[in-house]
Design a protein around this motif. Structure first.
Motif, mmCIF file in Angstrom:
data_model
loop_
_atom_site.group_PDB
_atom_site.id
_atom_site.type_symbol
_atom_site.label_atom_id
_atom_site.label_comp_id
_atom_site.label_asym_id
_atom_site.label_seq_id
_atom_site.Cartn_x
_atom_site.Cartn_y
_atom_site.Cartn_z
ATOM 1 N N LEU A 166 8.076 3.911 10.273
ATOM 2 C CA LEU A 166 7.258 3.745 11.477
ATOM 3 C C LEU A 166 6.820 5.066 12.084
ATOM 4 N N GLY A 167 7.699 6.058 12.073
ATOM 5 C CA GLY A 167 7.366 7.344 12.674
ATOM 6 C C GLY A 167 6.688 8.258 11.678
ATOM 7 N N LEU A 168 5.359 8.245 11.670
ATOM 8 C CA LEU A 168 4.579 9.028 10.707
ATOM 9 C C LEU A 168 3.758 10.099 11.432
ATOM 10 N N PRO A 169 3.392 11.189 10.745
ATOM 11 C CA PRO A 169 2.700 12.295 11.411
ATOM 12 C C PRO A 169 1.357 11.901 12.026
ATOM 13 N N MET A 194 7.175 -3.893 -11.713
ATOM 14 C CA MET A 194 7.004 -4.061 -10.275
ATOM 15 C C MET A 194 6.657 -2.704 -9.662
ATOM 16 N N ARG A 195 5.714 -2.721 -8.725
ATOM 17 C CA ARG A 195 5.209 -1.468 -8.178
ATOM 18 C C ARG A 195 5.327 -1.490 -6.656
ATOM 19 N N VAL A 196 5.836 -0.396 -6.093
ATOM 20 C CA VAL A 196 6.057 -0.319 -4.660
ATOM 21 C C VAL A 196 5.404 0.949 -4.110
ATOM 22 N N LEU A 197 4.830 0.821 -2.922
ATOM 23 C CA LEU A 197 4.270 1.963 -2.203
ATOM 24 C C LEU A 197 5.252 2.361 -1.113
ATOM 25 N N VAL A 198 5.720 3.600 -1.165
ATOM 26 C CA VAL A 198 6.635 4.132 -0.161
ATOM 27 C C VAL A 198 5.836 4.982 0.813
ATOM 28 N N VAL A 199 5.847 4.596 2.082
ATOM 29 C CA VAL A 199 5.145 5.350 3.129
ATOM 30 C C VAL A 199 6.208 6.046 3.968
ATOM 31 N N GLU A 200 6.461 7.320 3.668
ATOM 32 C CA GLU A 200 7.578 8.067 4.257
ATOM 33 C C GLU A 200 7.200 9.553 4.279
ATOM 34 N N CYS A 212 4.497 7.435 -3.642
ATOM 35 C CA CYS A 212 4.902 7.896 -2.321
ATOM 36 C C CYS A 212 3.729 8.568 -1.608
ATOM 37 N N VAL A 213 3.525 8.206 -0.350
ATOM 38 C CA VAL A 213 2.535 8.858 0.509
ATOM 39 C C VAL A 213 3.212 9.166 1.836
ATOM 40 N N ASP A 214 2.640 10.125 2.586
ATOM 41 C CA ASP A 214 3.322 10.603 3.790
ATOM 42 C C ASP A 214 2.599 10.281 5.088
ATOM 43 N N GLY A 215 1.606 9.385 5.049
ATOM 44 C CA GLY A 215 0.886 9.079 6.276
ATOM 45 C C GLY A 215 0.094 7.799 6.174
ATOM 46 N N LEU A 216 -0.528 7.424 7.300
ATOM 47 C CA LEU A 216 -1.256 6.167 7.378
ATOM 48 C C LEU A 216 -2.500 6.151 6.496
ATOM 49 N N GLU A 217 -3.303 7.204 6.568
ATOM 50 C CA GLU A 217 -4.565 7.213 5.827
ATOM 51 C C GLU A 217 -4.360 7.245 4.314
ATOM 52 N N PRO A 218 -3.465 8.116 3.797
ATOM 53 C CA PRO A 218 -3.229 8.038 2.348
ATOM 54 C C PRO A 218 -2.630 6.704 1.910
#
Length: 228
Positions: A52-55, A1-7, A29-35
């Motif tokens: 929800l609160g991303l740079p 199982m694979r999960v994308l963490v946007v944090e 793991c990615v740190d923003g909307l575009e990635p």
């Protein structure tokens, strides 16, 4: 199982990578909307953990964009999304759920609860009400990550367990090696060319040759359980 963490918080992201990895998830793991959008366009994910609160904007915009994507491609608009945020007011939870989130978890949260909620949203996504996966005398419990055959516990490695879970959830569809790799390995994990074949070989030794079938030139599958 694979999960994308946007944090965007490195400490939280690394903690989630370690915790979910211990529960058998492959984690990117990615740190923003575009990635995040770029990752969703490249690979299929079983779930998205979305802050929800991303740079570079509000995570809600990514959720809207995902839900409006065309069906049948990447990204998949049906991908389960679990919002995790410090905005834990009732109004925020209602807004997130009405926008298409599958679940909502306020920070701080318990890691075991998060893993359980992930399992639940993924189970609902494939229309499987029961927590156990069964095939004949085989039973797999995603909560404990235990596999039993004829009631006897079968010891599997993390990769063997992940491969078995992936094939059981897809049964009776045939999955290519590339599809299996995408489910089991994150972007930064090294992968030997014959890794999937080796895991299939080990599973057949432990569970019998009849469970996992090969469609030559296409991939692997577990046939439909006709004994139900």
């Amino acid at each position: 199982m694979r999960v994308l963490v946007v944090e965007d918080d490195p400490g939280i992201a690394q903690g989630l990578r370690l915790t979910l990895g211990q529960h058998g998830w492959a984690v990117d793991c990615v740190d923003g909307l575009e990635p995040a959008w770029a990752a969703l366009r490249v690979e299929p994910f079983d779930a998205v953990l979305l802050d929800l609160g991303l740079p570079d904007g509000d995570g809600a915009s990514l959720l809207q964009r995902l839900r409006q994507a065309p069906a049948g491609g990447h990204p998949d608009p049906a991908t389960p999304v679990l919002i995790m945020t410090a905005r834990d007011q009732v109004a925020s939870r209602i807004t997130g759920l009405d926008m298409g989130a599958d679940d909502y978890l306020g920070k701080p949260f318990d890691a075991h609860e998060l893993a359980a909620r992930l399992r639940a949203v993924c189970r609902r996504a494939v229309g499987r009400p029961q927590p156990l996966l069964r095939h004949g005398t085989l039973a797999l419990d995603p909560a404990t990550r235990q596999v039993r055959r004829d009631g006897q516990l079968v010891e599997l490695s993390t990769r063997e367990y992940g491969l078995l879970l992936t094939l059981l959830q897809a049964s009776p569809r045939v999955l290519s090696r590339q599809q299996i790799e995408a489910s089991l390995y994150s972007f930064d994990q090294a992968l030997e060319s014959n890794a999937i074949e080796v895991h299939v070989h080990h599973l057949r030794k432990k569970l019998g040759d009849g469970l996992i079938q090969t469609m030559r030139g296409v991939g692997y599958f577990i046939p439909e359980d006709t004994r139900r």
